[in-house]
Design a protein around this motif. Structure first.
Motif, short mmCIF file in Angstrom:
data_model
loop_
_atom_site.label_atom_id
_atom_site.label_comp_id
_atom_site.label_asym_id
_atom_site.label_seq_id
_atom_site.Cartn_x
_atom_site.Cartn_y
_atom_site.Cartn_z
N LEU A 107 -1.10 -6.91 4.72
CA LEU A 107 -0.40 -7.61 5.97
C LEU A 107 -1.66 -8.37 6.72
CD1 LEU A 107 1.18 -4.98 5.24
CD2 LEU A 107 1.11 -4.30 7.53
N ALA B 293 4.79 -0.86 15.42
CA ALA B 293 5.56 -1.93 14.88
C ALA B 293 5.94 -1.64 13.51
CB ALA B 293 4.60 -3.35 14.88
N SER C 298 -15.30 -5.31 4.80
CA SER C 298 -15.75 -6.00 3.89
C SER C 298 -16.62 -7.31 3.97
CB SER C 298 -14.58 -6.21 3.05
OG SER C 298 -13.71 -5.01 3.00
N THR D 124 -5.56 0.48 7.04
CA THR D 124 -5.11 1.65 6.68
C THR D 124 -5.51 2.98 7.49
OG1 THR D 124 -6.74 1.94 5.06
CG2 THR D 124 -4.55 1.28 4.40
N SER D 125 -6.28 2.52 8.67
CA SER D 125 -7.11 3.55 9.29
C SER D 125 -6.83 3.64 10.96
CB SER D 125 -8.54 3.61 9.15
OG SER D 125 -9.45 4.38 9.87
N ALA E 154 0.51 -1.20 13.26
CA ALA E 154 1.67 -1.38 12.05
C ALA E 154 1.02 -0.49 10.81
CB ALA E 154 1.55 -2.85 11.61
N THR E 155 -0.04 -0.30 11.22
CA THR E 155 -0.74 0.93 10.24
C THR E 155 0.05 2.09 10.33
OG1 THR E 155 -2.94 -0.13 10.25
CG2 THR E 155 -2.98 2.13 9.76
N TRP F 110 12.87 -3.38 2.65
CA TRP F 110 12.73 -1.72 2.53
C TRP F 110 13.92 -1.01 2.95
CZ3 TRP F 110 10.27 0.27 7.38
CH2 TRP F 110 10.20 1.74 7.37
N LYS G 158 -15.07 -10.57 2.75
CA LYS G 158 -13.97 -11.19 3.33
C LYS G 158 -14.18 -12.10 4.61
CE LYS G 158 -10.93 -7.55 1.81
NZ LYS G 158 -10.10 -6.35 2.61
N ILE H 124 -8.29 -6.63 6.79
CA ILE H 124 -7.69 -7.97 5.98
C ILE H 124 -7.34 -7.62 4.85
CG2 ILE H 124 -8.31 -10.32 5.62
CD1 ILE H 124 -8.17 -9.42 8.75
N GLY H 125 -6.16 -7.06 4.65
CA GLY H 125 -5.58 -6.91 3.26
C GLY H 125 -4.22 -7.58 3.30
N THR I 122 6.07 -7.04 8.15
CA THR I 122 5.47 -6.40 9.35
C THR I 122 4.57 -7.18 10.06
OG1 THR I 122 5.61 -4.63 7.49
CG2 THR I 122 4.46 -4.01 9.31
N ARG J 221 -2.63 -9.91 -2.10
CA ARG J 221 -1.32 -9.26 -2.47
C ARG J 221 -1.07 -9.14 -3.72
NH1 ARG J 221 0.44 -5.27 0.53
NH2 ARG J 221 2.78 -5.19 1.11
N HIS K 124 9.14 -3.52 10.44
CA HIS K 124 10.14 -4.43 10.36
C HIS K 124 11.23 -4.33 11.41
CE1 HIS K 124 9.99 -3.91 5.54
NE2 HIS K 124 8.75 -3.98 6.08
N HIS L 40 0.99 -1.08 0.00
CA HIS L 40 0.07 0.01 0.12
C HIS L 40 0.88 1.23 -0.09
CE1 HIS L 40 -4.48 1.15 0.24
NE2 HIS L 40 -3.85 2.21 0.70
N1 LIG Z 1 4.72 -0.52 9.74
C1 LIG Z 1 5.20 -0.86 8.78
O1 LIG Z 1 6.61 -1.03 8.84
C2 LIG Z 1 4.09 -0.93 7.43
C3 LIG Z 1 5.07 -1.68 6.51
C4 LIG Z 1 4.04 -1.79 5.44
C5 LIG Z 1 2.75 -1.37 5.32
N2 LIG Z 1 2.18 -0.62 6.29
C6 LIG Z 1 0.92 -0.10 6.51
O2 LIG Z 1 0.15 -1.01 6.71
C7 LIG Z 1 -1.14 -0.83 6.17
C8 LIG Z 1 -1.71 -1.89 5.18
O3 LIG Z 1 -0.98 -1.98 4.10
P1 LIG Z 1 -1.52 -3.17 2.99
O4 LIG Z 1 -0.36 -3.04 1.97
O5 LIG Z 1 -1.61 -4.38 3.84
O6 LIG Z 1 -2.45 -2.53 2.32
P2 LIG Z 1 -3.90 -3.35 1.82
O7 LIG Z 1 -3.59 -4.63 1.24
O8 LIG Z 1 -4.28 -2.25 0.56
O9 LIG Z 1 -4.89 -3.50 2.84
C9 LIG Z 1 -5.47 -2.40 3.61
C10 LIG Z 1 -6.79 -2.74 4.36
O10 LIG Z 1 -7.09 -1.56 4.99
C11 LIG Z 1 -8.47 -2.00 5.33
N3 LIG Z 1 -9.15 -0.48 4.95
C12 LIG Z 1 -8.95 0.11 3.77
N4 LIG Z 1 -9.47 1.13 3.56
C13 LIG Z 1 -10.15 1.29 5.06
C14 LIG Z 1 -10.39 2.52 5.67
N5 LIG Z 1 -10.97 3.72 5.05
N6 LIG Z 1 -10.95 2.40 7.11
C15 LIG Z 1 -10.74 1.15 7.56
N7 LIG Z 1 -10.11 0.21 7.06
C16 LIG Z 1 -9.67 0.28 5.72
C17 LIG Z 1 -9.04 -2.90 4.21
O11 LIG Z 1 -9.69 -4.24 5.00
P3 LIG Z 1 -10.97 -4.69 5.31
O12 LIG Z 1 -11.46 -4.58 4.06
O13 LIG Z 1 -10.79 -5.93 5.90
O14 LIG Z 1 -11.67 -3.48 6.17
C18 LIG Z 1 -7.74 -3.43 3.40
O15 LIG Z 1 -7.82 -4.71 3.10
C19 LIG Z 1 -1.11 0.60 5.46
O16 LIG Z 1 -1.57 1.56 6.55
C20 LIG Z 1 0.40 0.72 5.36
O17 LIG Z 1 0.81 1.89 5.23
C21 LIG Z 1 3.19 -0.38 7.32
#
Ligand SMILES: NC(=O)c1ccc[n+]([C@@H]2O[C@H](COP(=O)([O-])OP(=O)(O)OC[C@H]3O[C@@H](n4cnc5c(N)ncnc54)[C@H](OP(=O)(O)O)[C@@H]3O)[C@@H](O)[C@H]2O)c1
Ligand SMILES: [Zn+2]
Ligand SMILES: [Zn+2]
Length: 339
Positions: A182, A286, A203, A239-240, A260-261, A87, A206, A179-180, A158, A333, A288, A39
């Motif tokens: 991560l 949290a 969703s 993401t929220s 982690a978000t 990363w 899901k 549930i995306g 992550t 993914r 890596h 994301h």
């Molecule tokens: N900490 C780190 O080092 C690190 C590393 C990578 C990513 N991240 C963060 O992790 C998050 C997820 O990344 P990802 O690649 O897994 O993304 P992704 O595959 O796009 O999944 C994100 C999930 O967030 C939920 N979502 C989307 N819009 C939303 C909203 N408006 N309100 C509430 N939930 C929402 C959905 O789940 P549902 O449909 O199940 O609700 C969606 O599947 C991002 O915020 C990213 O920046 C952090």
């Protein structure tokens, strides 16, 4: 070589011919077979995060492939080895943070002012070749195909780090919010470790999928989490931050909510009515958390306990992959093939 170039902020990614990099000192050159779409790649391209000062901009930090060239000074990697990249590749070694001599983690990337980060400070993995610091690579288990390894290099890394950071005890219940990429791995990690696991998803489609990934219960929000008995650990992988705050109502006494978000827009708030203080709960960040933890996560994939669910796209359709990620349509993914 061909690379997925982000022409400018918010522009559609384009497959273009650009110079093939070389392995510099301490680096290996990787023939990328597969690179996952995080994301954060989307947000970097959309200018939600600072647009990288690269020419051209090539993002991506979930590249898996084969080493084809070893740069001067590298003794730990050989041509032909199958590796994954991450990363944060390297740090300066002498700033205040580096003087702590901590392992290379996401934290290093955010603290060292000269950290080398794939797709942010140097060209990333959405390309046929990428040159990366050898010390930031991991050898992949032989039985894990490149396209399956790719999502583990950020999403899996992550999610596993988040579970490890929470340190659930054997009797505890673990919930996963969002549930995306991560989240679908976090559910599987939790189940693989034997924890009663609850998926929290907005969703409806899901629900069935989350159960097939190993969730014992599936709920829509924090209120339903509380009604289902709550959780000792909530892994926030959506993401929220707002949605994260709402799950506090289902967090049990002594519970830990792990963020982690990265939410670039909203804040994480503890509602004024929440007895967070009296419950002696904790909020934990949290990221890596070290290549040893990435190795553990890859081991769970090699053993068959965890399986990333991927949608693969040929490099010519990289822009379509990004659009599907943006619309939240990918289960779970998107992985782009660069062979
Ligand atoms: N900490 C780190 O080092 C690190 C590393 C990578 C990513 N991240 C963060 O992790 C998050 C997820 O990344 P990802 O690649 O897994 O993304 P992704 O595959 O796009 O999944 C994100 C999930 O967030 C939920 N979502 C989307 N819009 C939303 C909203 N408006 N309100 C509430 N939930 C929402 C959905 O789940 P549902 O449909 O199940 O609700 C969606 O599947 C991002 O915020 C990213 O920046 C952090
Ligand atoms: Zn990522
Ligand atoms: Zn430094």
């Amino acid at each position: 070589m061909k690379a997925a170039v982000v022409p400018e902020v918010k522009a559609r990614w384009e497959l273009r011919e650009i110079p093939t990099p070389k392995a510099g000192p301490g680096q290996v050159l990787i023939r990328v077979h597969a690179c996952g779409v995080c994301h954060n790649d989307l947000w970097v391209g959309q200018g939600v995060f600072p647009f990288p000062p690269l020419d051209p901009v090539v993002v991506g930090h979930e590249a898996a492939g084969e080493i084809v060239e070893v740069g001067p000074g590298v003794t730990t990697r050989r041509v032909g080895e199958r590796v994954g990249t991450t990363w944060v590749q390297a740090t300066c070694g002498r700033c205040e943070y580096c003087r702590l001599n901590l392992p290379l983690t996401g934290q290093s990337g955010m603290n060292c002012p000269e950290s080398v980060m794939s797709g942010l400070t140097v060209q990333g993995g959405h390309a046929e070749y990428v040159a990366v610091s050898a010390e930031s690579t991991v050898l992949l288990p032989d039985t894990v195909p490149y396209e399956v390894a790719a999502p583990m290099l950020c999403a899996g890394y992550t999610a596993w780090s988040a579970l490890r950071a929470a340190g659930p005890k054997p009797h505890e219940r673990v919930a996963v919010l969002g549930i995306g990429g991560l989240g679908h791995l976090a559910v599987q990690f939790s189940r693989a470790c034997g924890f009663e696991t609850i998926a929290i998803t907005r969703s409806p489609d899901k629900h069935r999928l989350a159960r097939s990934l190993g969730a014992d219960h599936v709920v829509a929000d924090g209120e339903q989490l509380r009604a289902a008995g709550g959780a000792d650990v909530v892994l926030v992988t959506g993401t929220s931050y707002q949605a994260a705050g709402e799950t506090l109502q289902g967090l049990r006494p002594h519970g830990r909510i792990v963020l982690a978000t990265i939410d670039p827009v909203n804040s994480f708030t503890i509602p004024p009515t929440s007895p967070f203080w009296a419950q002696r709960q904790q909020v934990i960040g949290a990221t890596h958390n070290g290549l040893d933890q990435l190795t553990e996560a890859l081991g769970l994939v090699a053993s068959g306990a965890v399986t990333p669910l991927i949608e693969t796209f040929p490099k010519e359709r990289v822009a379509e992959a990004l659009e599907r990620v943006d619309r939240g349509e990918v289960r779970f993914r998107a992985v782009v093939s660069y062979v």
